[in-house]
Design an enzyme around this catalytic site. Structure first.
Site, mmCIF file in Angstrom:
data_model
loop_
_atom_site.group_PDB
_atom_site.id
_atom_site.type_symbol
_atom_site.label_atom_id
_atom_site.label_comp_id
_atom_site.label_asym_id
_atom_site.label_seq_id
_atom_site.Cartn_x
_atom_site.Cartn_y
_atom_site.Cartn_z
ATOM 1 N N LYS A 83 0.851 -1.192 0.000
ATOM 2 C CA LYS A 83 0.000 0.000 0.000
ATOM 3 C C LYS A 83 0.887 1.243 0.000
ATOM 4 O O LYS A 83 1.778 1.391 0.850
ATOM 5 C CB LYS A 83 -0.868 -0.012 1.267
ATOM 6 C CG LYS A 83 -2.345 -0.018 0.957
ATOM 7 C CD LYS A 83 -3.137 -0.165 2.226
ATOM 8 C CE LYS A 83 -4.515 0.440 2.051
ATOM 9 N NZ LYS A 83 -5.317 0.311 3.283
HETATM 10 O O1 G3P Z 1 -8.055 0.932 5.091
HETATM 11 C C1 G3P Z 1 -8.407 2.138 4.538
HETATM 12 C C2 G3P Z 1 -9.801 2.631 4.846
HETATM 13 O O2 G3P Z 1 -10.739 1.608 4.651
HETATM 14 C C3 G3P Z 1 -9.960 3.366 6.131
HETATM 15 O O3 G3P Z 1 -11.283 3.541 6.532
HETATM 16 O O4 G3P Z 1 -12.965 4.097 8.237
HETATM 17 O O5 G3P Z 1 -10.582 4.831 8.574
HETATM 18 O O6 G3P Z 1 -12.019 5.929 6.857
HETATM 19 P P1 G3P Z 1 -11.733 4.661 7.607
#
Ligand code: G3P
Length: 216
Positions: A83
């Protein structure tokens, strides 16, 4: 649509894997930090549970540092996907890693333009964060519609797959599948909600109650 689980929690990954519903895992530094364990041992455990793409994130912000981290992590398994943040140095790293056959997932994507650039650089996956866009009053799902439309134009020859990320509720999943996104990466709590329907619970309770009346 493939379903990845968006967590670094081993119990959640094991449970969802036993349900037979997940094709891969995505992690990020925030999710890893919640576990209070060392990074490599978490990734080793994930690799032993799930046979599919496992995204792990670099911490460097310069392309040289990112490539160095990526080469080390890529040795852990063929299933490792690196990533990389959506910044110019990140795409430089994506190009280099792509040429070396190492899979990448460009993260922190919030616009269609960023997704076009990530695909041009040769990213294996791109991760638009739709929930965080919704949080600031934008329509996160609209960038997924636009990306799917652009990526599927055969003239462009893009091979990048869209991972809908920052998924907050089951409707995000339904919309992603209807639009034709390749993958949705979903937190465990949202996967649990996808199971739920009150008529299922009521129906099961009645079947079991009625079964007791069956004459043996
Ligand atoms: O892993 C990346 C993403 O899914 C993060 O989600 O909920 O922290 O905005 P969030």
């Amino acid at each position: 649509m493939k379903i990845f689980i968006d967590t670094a929690n081993i119990d959640e990954i094991r449970t969802a894997n036993e349900w037979g519903v997940i094709d891969g895992v995505t992690t990020n530094p925030t999710l890893v930090s919640k576990e209070g364990k060392d990074f490599k041992s978490i990734v080793d455990q994930i690799l032993s549970i799930v046979d599919g793409p496992i995204s792990v994130e670099v911490i460097s912000t310069d392309s040289k540092g990112m490539v160095k981290e990526a080469l080390e992590m890529a040795k852990w398994s063929e299933n490792i996907v690196i990533k990389i943040p959506m910044i110019p140095e990140g795409l430089k790293a994506v190009k280099i890693l792509n040429e070396k056959g190492i899979k990448t997932n460009v993260t922190l994507v919030f616009s269609v333009n960023q997704a076009i650039l990530a695909a041009k650089a040769g990213a294996t996956y791109v991760s638009p964060f739709i929930g965080r866009l919704d949080d600031i009053g934008h329509d996160g799902m609209q960038i997924i519609r636009d990306m799917v439309q652009i990526y599927k134009n055969e003239k462009y020859g893009f091979k990048t797959e869209i991972i809908v990320a920052s998924v907050r509720h089951p409707l995000h999943v339904v919309e992603s599948a209807k639009i034709g996104a390749h993958v949705a990466t979903i937190p465990f709590s949202v996967i649990e909600k996808m199971f739920k329907h009150p008529l299922t619970d009521i129906g099961l309770e009645k079947f079991l109650k009625d079964w007791k009346k069956v004459v043996e």
